[in-house]
Design a protein around this motif. Sequence first.
Motif, mmCIF file in Angstrom:
data_model
loop_
_atom_site.group_PDB
_atom_site.id
_atom_site.type_symbol
_atom_site.label_atom_id
_atom_site.label_comp_id
_atom_site.label_asym_id
_atom_site.label_seq_id
_atom_site.Cartn_x
_atom_site.Cartn_y
_atom_site.Cartn_z
ATOM 1 N N HIS A 263 0.825 -1.210 0.000
ATOM 2 C CA HIS A 263 0.000 0.000 0.000
ATOM 3 C C HIS A 263 0.862 1.264 0.000
ATOM 4 C CE1 HIS A 263 -3.145 -2.884 0.857
ATOM 5 N NE2 HIS A 263 -2.504 -3.260 1.950
ATOM 6 N N LEU A 264 1.943 1.228 -0.773
ATOM 7 C CA LEU A 264 2.864 2.356 -0.868
ATOM 8 C C LEU A 264 3.097 2.725 -2.326
ATOM 9 C CD1 LEU A 264 5.594 1.125 1.671
ATOM 10 C CD2 LEU A 264 3.882 2.896 2.100
ATOM 11 N N THR A 265 3.540 3.949 -2.531
ATOM 12 C CA THR A 265 4.042 4.386 -3.831
ATOM 13 C C THR A 265 5.454 4.920 -3.616
ATOM 14 O OG1 THR A 265 3.321 6.694 -3.646
ATOM 15 C CG2 THR A 265 1.695 5.089 -4.473
ATOM 16 N N ILE A 266 6.128 5.246 -4.700
ATOM 17 C CA ILE A 266 7.479 5.774 -4.579
ATOM 18 C C ILE A 266 7.490 7.090 -3.805
ATOM 19 C CG2 ILE A 266 7.469 7.050 -6.764
ATOM 20 C CD1 ILE A 266 10.386 4.955 -5.317
ATOM 21 N N ALA A 267 6.399 7.810 -3.805
ATOM 22 C CA ALA A 267 6.303 9.064 -3.051
ATOM 23 C C ALA A 267 6.420 8.825 -1.547
ATOM 24 C CB ALA A 267 4.993 9.772 -3.363
ATOM 25 N N ASP A 268 6.097 7.604 -1.095
ATOM 26 C CA ASP A 268 6.165 7.272 0.329
ATOM 27 C C ASP A 268 7.572 6.880 0.773
ATOM 28 O OD1 ASP A 268 3.310 7.504 0.838
ATOM 29 O OD2 ASP A 268 3.120 5.679 -0.374
ATOM 30 N N ILE A 269 8.478 6.701 -0.186
ATOM 31 C CA ILE A 269 9.842 6.261 0.128
ATOM 32 C C ILE A 269 10.718 7.482 0.378
ATOM 33 C CG2 ILE A 269 11.847 4.994 -0.713
ATOM 34 C CD1 ILE A 269 9.372 3.268 -0.073
ATOM 35 N N ASN A 270 11.336 7.518 1.553
ATOM 36 C CA ASN A 270 12.175 8.656 1.934
ATOM 37 C C ASN A 270 13.625 8.501 1.498
ATOM 38 O OD1 ASN A 270 10.203 7.928 4.525
ATOM 39 N ND2 ASN A 270 10.112 10.078 3.901
ATOM 40 N N GLU A 323 24.199 5.565 9.714
ATOM 41 C CA GLU A 323 24.995 6.502 10.505
ATOM 42 C C GLU A 323 24.262 7.824 10.749
ATOM 43 O OE1 GLU A 323 28.593 6.706 8.257
ATOM 44 O OE2 GLU A 323 29.526 5.031 9.334
ATOM 45 N N GLN A 324 23.120 8.026 10.084
ATOM 46 C CA GLN A 324 22.319 9.233 10.275
ATOM 47 C C GLN A 324 21.226 8.984 11.330
ATOM 48 O OE1 GLN A 324 20.906 10.835 6.441
ATOM 49 N NE2 GLN A 324 22.373 9.487 5.429
ATOM 50 N N SER A 325 20.776 10.052 11.943
ATOM 51 C CA SER A 325 19.642 9.958 12.875
ATOM 52 C C SER A 325 18.364 10.232 12.088
ATOM 53 C CB SER A 325 19.804 10.969 14.006
ATOM 54 O OG SER A 325 20.956 10.680 14.771
ATOM 55 N N LEU A 326 17.831 9.191 11.498
ATOM 56 C CA LEU A 326 16.660 9.350 10.639
ATOM 57 C C LEU A 326 15.382 9.302 11.462
ATOM 58 C CD1 LEU A 326 17.737 7.108 7.631
ATOM 59 C CD2 LEU A 326 17.936 9.586 7.864
ATOM 60 N N PRO A 327 14.364 10.051 11.053
ATOM 61 C CA PRO A 327 13.106 10.103 11.807
ATOM 62 C C PRO A 327 12.411 8.745 11.854
ATOM 63 C CG PRO A 327 13.246 11.921 10.222
ATOM 64 C CD PRO A 327 14.359 10.983 9.904
ATOM 65 N N LYS A 328 11.787 8.468 12.977
ATOM 66 C CA LYS A 328 11.001 7.251 13.111
ATOM 67 C C LYS A 328 9.887 7.248 12.068
ATOM 68 C CE LYS A 328 8.325 4.570 16.466
ATOM 69 N NZ LYS A 328 7.805 4.516 17.867
ATOM 70 N N GLY A 329 9.708 6.116 11.420
ATOM 71 C CA GLY A 329 8.682 5.989 10.388
ATOM 72 C C GLY A 329 9.192 6.183 8.977
ATOM 73 N N ASP A 330 10.418 6.739 8.830
ATOM 74 C CA ASP A 330 10.993 6.883 7.487
ATOM 75 C C ASP A 330 11.119 5.514 6.823
ATOM 76 O OD1 ASP A 330 11.205 9.584 7.706
ATOM 77 O OD2 ASP A 330 13.347 9.688 7.272
ATOM 78 N N LYS A 331 10.927 5.507 5.518
ATOM 79 C CA LYS A 331 11.018 4.252 4.770
ATOM 80 C C LYS A 331 12.148 4.327 3.750
ATOM 81 C CE LYS A 331 6.161 2.993 5.314
ATOM 82 N NZ LYS A 331 5.894 4.055 6.312
ATOM 83 N N GLY A 332 12.814 3.191 3.546
ATOM 84 C CA GLY A 332 13.910 3.110 2.588
ATOM 85 C C GLY A 332 13.724 1.938 1.658
ATOM 86 N N LEU A 333 14.156 2.104 0.405
ATOM 87 C CA LEU A 333 14.096 1.036 -0.588
ATOM 88 C C LEU A 333 15.510 0.658 -0.994
ATOM 89 C CD1 LEU A 333 12.455 -0.744 -2.576
ATOM 90 C CD2 LEU A 333 12.554 1.174 -4.202
ATOM 91 N N MET A 334 15.904 -0.587 -0.698
ATOM 92 C CA MET A 334 17.185 -1.124 -1.166
ATOM 93 C C MET A 334 16.957 -1.818 -2.497
ATOM 94 S SD MET A 334 19.160 -2.772 2.140
ATOM 95 C CE MET A 334 20.675 -3.023 1.188
ATOM 96 N N LEU A 335 17.895 -1.623 -3.428
ATOM 97 C CA LEU A 335 17.735 -2.193 -4.757
ATOM 98 C C LEU A 335 19.100 -2.509 -5.357
ATOM 99 C CD1 LEU A 335 15.840 -2.807 -7.200
ATOM 100 C CD2 LEU A 335 16.117 -0.413 -7.873
#
Length: 350
Positions: A263-270, A323-335
Motif C-alpha cells: 500500500h505504498l508508492t514511490i512518493a512514500d519512500i524517503n 549513521e544518520q539519525s533518521l526520523p522514526k517511520g521513514d522508509k527506505g528502498l534497497m535495490l
Amino acid sequence: MSVKIQTVAKALPAYTRSTAEILPFLDIWLNGQEERFIRKVKKIFENAGVDNRYAIMGPQEVFTRTSFEEKNNIYMREAIALGRTCLQGALQKVGLQGTDIDYIITVSCTGIMIPSLDAYLINELQLRQDIVRLPVTEMGCAAGVSGIIYARRMLQANPGKRAAVIAVESPTATFQLDDFSMANIVSAAIFGDGAACVILSSYENDSGPEIIADEMYHFYDADYLMGFQLSNTGLKMVLDIEVPEKIEAHFGDIVHPFLEKHHLTIADINHLIFHPGGKKIISLVEELFRNMGKKLDDTKEVLRMYGNMSSATVLYVLERFLEQSLPKGDKGLMLSFGPGFSAQRILLQW
C-alpha cells in the motif's frame, strides 16, 4: 516476526590509488595499441565517476602477468582478512561477541575457495560450533541484498536470533591482462575491492530499521547480460552493453508492484539505498527517480570514493543511512541488480 538491521561495518584492503594515479599504468598495459584506442580507454577511466578505489594488490601486481592460481591465492588470503575485520567491526559497533551470532552468510563472486569463507571465520573468531552456515557464490552484485533476504527469512522463523551477512569482493583479482574487450576495460574502470558485514536480529528489543518486505525479480532470457566466464586465465567478465536498456525496460515492474503490495508508492519512500553499478546505470535510474522527486546522492558518493565493489557496495550505501539519525517511520528502498539477470528489493522502516 520483526527482523531489524542492527549495524553495518566495512573493511578496505591496504592498497589504494586514485584514477589519476592509475592512468600511467594504462600506458604500459596498452603499449602497442592504436593511439585512438588508448585515448578511448583513458576517457572511460576518467569519466567512470570513480575518483578512488581500493585493491587487495598494488597496481604493479594487477598489471603483471600472473596465473589464475596465483591471483586466487591472494584473493583467498585477503578475503579471510577482510571478512574477519568487517565482522569484528560490526560486532564491536553493537557490543556483541562472536558467540552471539546464530547464522553466518558469506557472499562473494570474485574468487573461488573451498572451504568457503565462513568456515575460516568460524575457526579464527571461535564462533559457535552449532552456527548455521550459508555461502553464496554466484549472484554477483545482487548478493549483498540477497544475503540480507536469506538472513531475514531465517530470522523470521526463529525469534531471539542474530545473523551476520558478510560480503567480500575483489574484482581486481579478475582483471584479464590480455583482454582488450570493452567488458574487461569497463570493469577495470569502475570496479574496486572491499568488504562489509551486516548484522540482523530477531530479538524484540534490538534497535535498527525493520525489514518490512523483501522480494526478488527475475528477468527472462537475459542470462547473457552479466556474469563471469571461467577461463584458463581466471574469471573473465561478461558485461553486455544492453544492461542499462534492460533495466530501464523493466524498472516500472521492479519498483511499483512491489511497493503497491504494501500500500505504498514511490512518493512514500524517503531514502533510496541503490547499488552503484556504474555511472551509466546510476544516471539512468536517477533520471527515472528524478521524475518522482528522488535522488541517488549517497549511491554516487560511494561509487566516487570506492568504485563498484560488487555485492559489498550497496552495504556501503546502507551504512551511510544507518549513521544518520533518521526520523522514526521513514522508509527506505534497497535495490540491486545482478547476473541472471535479476533485481533484489528490500523495504525498510526506521
